[in-house]
Write a protein that holds these residues in place. Structure first.
Motif, mmCIF file in Angstrom:
data_model
loop_
_atom_site.group_PDB
_atom_site.id
_atom_site.type_symbol
_atom_site.label_atom_id
_atom_site.label_comp_id
_atom_site.label_asym_id
_atom_site.label_seq_id
_atom_site.Cartn_x
_atom_site.Cartn_y
_atom_site.Cartn_z
ATOM 1 N N ARG A 157 22.034 64.010 33.560
ATOM 2 C CA ARG A 157 22.155 62.678 32.382
ATOM 3 C C ARG A 157 22.200 63.416 31.070
ATOM 4 O O ARG A 157 21.208 64.186 30.935
ATOM 5 C CB ARG A 157 20.505 62.231 32.896
ATOM 6 C CG ARG A 157 19.721 60.642 32.309
ATOM 7 C CD ARG A 157 18.741 60.515 32.480
ATOM 8 N NE ARG A 157 17.958 61.670 32.802
ATOM 9 C CZ ARG A 157 16.930 61.818 31.407
ATOM 10 N NH1 ARG A 157 17.470 60.708 30.024
ATOM 11 N NH2 ARG A 157 15.746 62.359 30.643
ATOM 12 N N ASP A 209 21.097 62.439 27.196
ATOM 13 C CA ASP A 209 19.546 62.574 26.359
ATOM 14 C C ASP A 209 19.494 61.233 26.289
ATOM 15 O O ASP A 209 19.263 60.606 24.718
ATOM 16 C CB ASP A 209 18.819 63.900 26.321
ATOM 17 C CG ASP A 209 17.642 63.688 25.447
ATOM 18 O OD1 ASP A 209 16.837 62.570 26.331
ATOM 19 O OD2 ASP A 209 17.634 63.661 23.998
ATOM 20 N N GLU A 210 19.785 59.931 27.138
ATOM 21 C CA GLU A 210 19.452 58.605 25.856
ATOM 22 C C GLU A 210 18.449 57.661 26.659
ATOM 23 O O GLU A 210 18.611 57.151 28.064
ATOM 24 C CB GLU A 210 21.079 58.005 26.070
ATOM 25 C CG GLU A 210 22.345 58.110 25.779
ATOM 26 C CD GLU A 210 24.012 57.743 26.128
ATOM 27 O OE1 GLU A 210 23.662 57.894 27.126
ATOM 28 O OE2 GLU A 210 24.630 59.159 25.007
ATOM 29 N N LEU A 211 18.266 56.939 25.913
ATOM 30 C CA LEU A 211 16.785 56.262 26.394
ATOM 31 C C LEU A 211 17.933 54.443 27.473
ATOM 32 O O LEU A 211 18.812 54.761 27.182
ATOM 33 C CB LEU A 211 16.726 55.301 25.447
ATOM 34 C CG LEU A 211 15.953 55.911 24.366
ATOM 35 C CD1 LEU A 211 15.369 54.906 22.868
ATOM 36 C CD2 LEU A 211 14.732 56.779 24.741
ATOM 37 N N ARG A 266 12.042 51.096 31.353
ATOM 38 C CA ARG A 266 10.557 51.439 31.153
ATOM 39 C C ARG A 266 9.761 50.158 31.808
ATOM 40 O O ARG A 266 10.340 48.735 31.238
ATOM 41 C CB ARG A 266 10.377 51.011 29.557
ATOM 42 C CG ARG A 266 10.371 52.621 29.209
ATOM 43 C CD ARG A 266 9.672 52.267 27.978
ATOM 44 N NE ARG A 266 10.457 51.980 26.940
ATOM 45 C CZ ARG A 266 9.945 52.051 25.669
ATOM 46 N NH1 ARG A 266 9.262 51.814 25.217
ATOM 47 N NH2 ARG A 266 10.925 51.157 24.747
ATOM 48 N N THR A 268 13.818 66.110 22.593
ATOM 49 C CA THR A 268 14.360 65.910 23.173
ATOM 50 C C THR A 268 14.279 64.258 22.314
ATOM 51 O O THR A 268 12.886 63.972 22.772
ATOM 52 C CB THR A 268 14.777 65.466 24.170
ATOM 53 O OG1 THR A 268 13.548 65.257 25.130
ATOM 54 C CG2 THR A 268 15.305 67.288 24.919
ATOM 55 N N ARG A 269 15.175 63.232 23.091
ATOM 56 C CA ARG A 269 14.952 61.718 23.054
ATOM 57 C C ARG A 269 13.668 61.078 24.316
ATOM 58 O O ARG A 269 13.682 60.461 24.043
ATOM 59 C CB ARG A 269 15.673 60.626 22.431
ATOM 60 C CG ARG A 269 16.648 60.838 21.140
ATOM 61 C CD ARG A 269 18.249 60.873 21.006
ATOM 62 N NE ARG A 269 17.767 59.071 21.092
ATOM 63 C CZ ARG A 269 18.958 58.618 21.644
ATOM 64 N NH1 ARG A 269 19.901 58.696 21.602
ATOM 65 N NH2 ARG A 269 18.932 57.031 21.055
ATOM 66 N N THR A 270 14.512 61.939 25.023
ATOM 67 C CA THR A 270 13.920 60.829 26.225
ATOM 68 C C THR A 270 13.315 62.671 27.589
ATOM 69 O O THR A 270 14.125 63.021 26.789
ATOM 70 C CB THR A 270 14.873 60.458 27.601
ATOM 71 O OG1 THR A 270 15.813 61.738 27.883
ATOM 72 C CG2 THR A 270 15.913 59.379 26.542
ATOM 73 N N LYS A 271 12.782 61.950 28.499
ATOM 74 C CA LYS A 271 12.343 62.713 29.149
ATOM 75 C C LYS A 271 12.558 64.118 29.730
ATOM 76 O O LYS A 271 14.261 63.279 29.634
ATOM 77 C CB LYS A 271 11.089 62.231 30.474
ATOM 78 C CG LYS A 271 9.913 61.112 29.338
ATOM 79 C CD LYS A 271 8.969 60.547 30.101
ATOM 80 C CE LYS A 271 7.826 59.696 29.170
ATOM 81 N NZ LYS A 271 6.784 58.784 30.205
ATOM 82 N N PRO A 286 11.613 56.887 26.697
ATOM 83 C CA PRO A 286 11.024 58.205 25.100
ATOM 84 C C PRO A 286 9.775 59.549 25.406
ATOM 85 O O PRO A 286 9.035 59.198 26.259
ATOM 86 C CB PRO A 286 10.873 57.036 24.157
ATOM 87 C CG PRO A 286 10.727 55.178 25.055
ATOM 88 C CD PRO A 286 10.939 55.944 26.114
#
Ligand code: ZN
Lengths: 99, 484
Positions: A62, A64-66, A70, B17-20, B26
């Motif tokens: 993956r 590293d992006e949001l 959530r 990192t920005r994400t888990k 986040p």
């Protein structure tokens, strides 16, 4: 492999399950039967086969992006046994005992 | 009997990192509790993990920097346990096939550098954060926040090669510098970006076999590591000396009260029943990825530190301070171009670092304000003896608040730099000759008279001189006269 009453009690404790004492014997018998069922796999001759515990390798990693999966805190907490002020409440983790 | 401590460290490095690690939530610190969560990091049924490439890349960079063997195919495992700080009741980690093995971290110690061996570095996810013990009504409870659950971590396990708490503190300091240098973690121990557990045992000096060890958790500052270890070593020594036995246990260090507490029932704690995580594919790291990561590695801090000492002729202390961060090392090297290395080092270590601290600036913000090239212009004049020290410091102070080159600043403030010392010296001599009374008072120890003499020189310079420079010249001239 058989499971005895003591083992059932320990598994129940670890899994936070309440099992009535009169059901312990039956549970031990059933769990033993489950293990016996799985143990049948151990009798297969797999010597020529490579283990394949995993999904196929090469699945892309993956970036590293949001993402937008959530869920709001209120919804996350709604399934909890207890919560307070945005936190999950659980039994105390540390006992203060002097070593 | 004399005892020797045997200590091994297990460090957790939270990646920037920005994400888990396995979901797109986040990974930031400080959000409202339980607001950065999704079905994956809450362990809801059916939610699947997906590996964050940036976290694996960070592990590769650290592994390469410390010379680990990298495993081309590693695997993720489930570590099953029953603390309520992980909603899945297991943590995804690496077990018998970790990404990185071996390697060593060079550490500066009194008496020279030493390399401390590593057993492994692997990728895993962080647990949630629990707050304990607290009360809810009349019951003791712990509160749990899952924002941190699933944040990428590296776990680094050292060999049990430490013999003193100070060595452990130096190791952590070196590790913190390295991970910041590589840009993979902020490594702020107070924020829990870098955490450390330690295994400690004592053995009679000279004995080969290890004694029974205990594990101390929650060592969340470098000072805390040293203090916690000292406390545990003292406790074990007292116990052994009174004929007691060490029980294998996990202790929690409370830095506020310098106290150790036993964590709850240990019977099951080490029965993690690891097994390969069927939800995740094998982690395959191709050779090209490794080569890209290797190619992107910066010059490593210890190499740069050694090079600074030789190339710029710096004392070891200067080289260490200047390589504390990559930004500072870059600033120094930019500044030192064409200058005497030690002059540049003195200015960075005293003036620049003081100014940065006074103004609470990051080095990036400082560099934007006073770029190295601008400061180099000032130091070039100092080196050429065109500016006396106090005037140079005055110009430096102006640089902090104003734009402009050195010449522009001097002009703006009405100070003529060229030959200013040469022009002032005759005035200084003239004032001393014209005021024998105050001079005699000064030489007799009434140093307050110096202010009067400074005023006289200022008057004769038409207000063009910098008082600090005048004061310095007067003091030098008067010292010479009193000596002769
Ligand atoms: Zn998530």
């Amino acid at each position: 492999m058989a499971i005895d009453r003591a083992e059932v009690e320990r598994i129940a404790e670890l899994a936070r399950l309440e099992i009535a004492p009169e059901r312990m014997g039956r549970m031990a018998t059933e769990l033993s039967a489950v293990l016996e069922f799985v143990a049948a796999l151990g009798r297969l001759d797999l010597a020529r086969l490579a283990p394949s515990t995993f999904a196929p390798a090469g699945t892309p990693l993956r970036a590293d992006e949001l993402d937008d999966r959530r869920i709001p805190a209120a919804e996350a907490l709604s399934a909890a046994t207890e919560h307070d002020d945005g936190f999950f409440l659980v039994p105390p983790i540390v006992e203060n005992v002097n070593p | 009997m004399a005892y020797e401590a045997v200590i091994g460290l297990e460090c957790h490095i939270q990646l920037a990192t920005r994400t888990k690690m396995f979901c797109g939530c986040p990974a930031e610190f400080g959000a409202a509790p339980n607001s950065n969560v999704c079905p994956t990091c809450l362990g809801l049924p059916g939610a699947l993990p997906r590996t964050n490439r940036a976290a694996v890349d960070a592990a590769l960079r650290l592994g390469l920097a410390v010379g680990c063997e990298l495993r081309p195919v590693s695997e993720f495992a489930r570590k099953n346990y029953f603390y309520p700080d992980m909603p899945k009741n297991y943590q995804i980690t690496q077990y018998d096939r970790p990404l990185c093995e071996g390697g060593a971290l060079p550490v500066a110690l009194e008496g020279g550098a030493r390399r401390f061996g590593l057993i492994r570095i692997h990728v895993e996810e962080d647990t949630g954060k629990s707050f304990h013990p607290e009360r809810h009504g009349d019951r003791p409870v712990s509160r749990v926040d899952f924002n941190r659950a699933g944040v990428p971590l590296l776990e680094l396990v050292s060999r049990p090669d430490f013999r003193a708490p100070a060595e452990c503190a130096a190791f952590l300091t070196a590790l913190r510098r390295l991970v910041r240098w590589l840009g993979i973690s902020d490594a702020d121990m107070e924020k829990g970006h870098l955490r450390c557990d330690a295994n400690v045992s004592l053995r009679p000096l000279g004995q080969e076999a290890f004694g029974t060890k205990t594990e101390i958790k929650n060592l969340n500052s470098i000072k805390g590591v040293e203090k916690g270890l000292h406390a545990e070593i003292a406790r074990q020594r007292a116990l052994l000396e009174s004929g007691g036995r060490i029980e294998q246990s996990t202790l929690l260090y409370d830095a506020d009260h310098d106290r150790l507490a036993v964590m709850r029932s240990k019977e099951y704690a080490h029965d993690y029943r690891y097994f390969p995580d069927p939800d995740l594919p094998l982690l395959v790291v191709e050779e090209t990825w490794i080569e890209d990561a290797r190619g992107a590695l910066p010059e490593l801090p210890w190499a740069r530190e050694a090079r600074f000492a030789t190339q710029y002729g710096l004392p070891g202390y200067d080289a260490a301070v200047l390589t504390e961060t990559r930004e500072l090392a870059d600033y120094y090297e930019d500044l030192a171009r064409g200058l005497d290395g030690k002059l540049a080092s003195n200015w960075v270590m005293t003036e620049v670092l003081r100014a940065v601290k006074e103004e609470s600036l990051t080095l990036a913000a400082w560099s934007a304000k006073v770029p190295a090239g601008r400061l180099r212009g000032l130091l070039a004049k100092v080196a050429a003896r065109e500016l006396p020290g106090p005037l140079a410091k005055q110009v430096f102070a102006w640089m902090r608040d104003e734009d402009g080159t050195v010449d522009e600043l001097l002009e703006r403030h009405g100070v003529r730099a060229q030959g200013s010392v040469a022009e002032l010296e005759p005035l200084v001599v003239a004032v001393i000759e014209a005021h024998p009374g105050p001079v005699a008072q000064y030489l007799a120890g009434k140093t307050a008279t110096l202010g009067f003499l400074v005023g006289q020189v200022m008057k004769r310079s038409g207000g063009q001189a910098v008082p600090q420079v005048v004061r310095e010249l007067l003091e030098a001239e008067l010292a010479r006269r009193s000596g002769s």
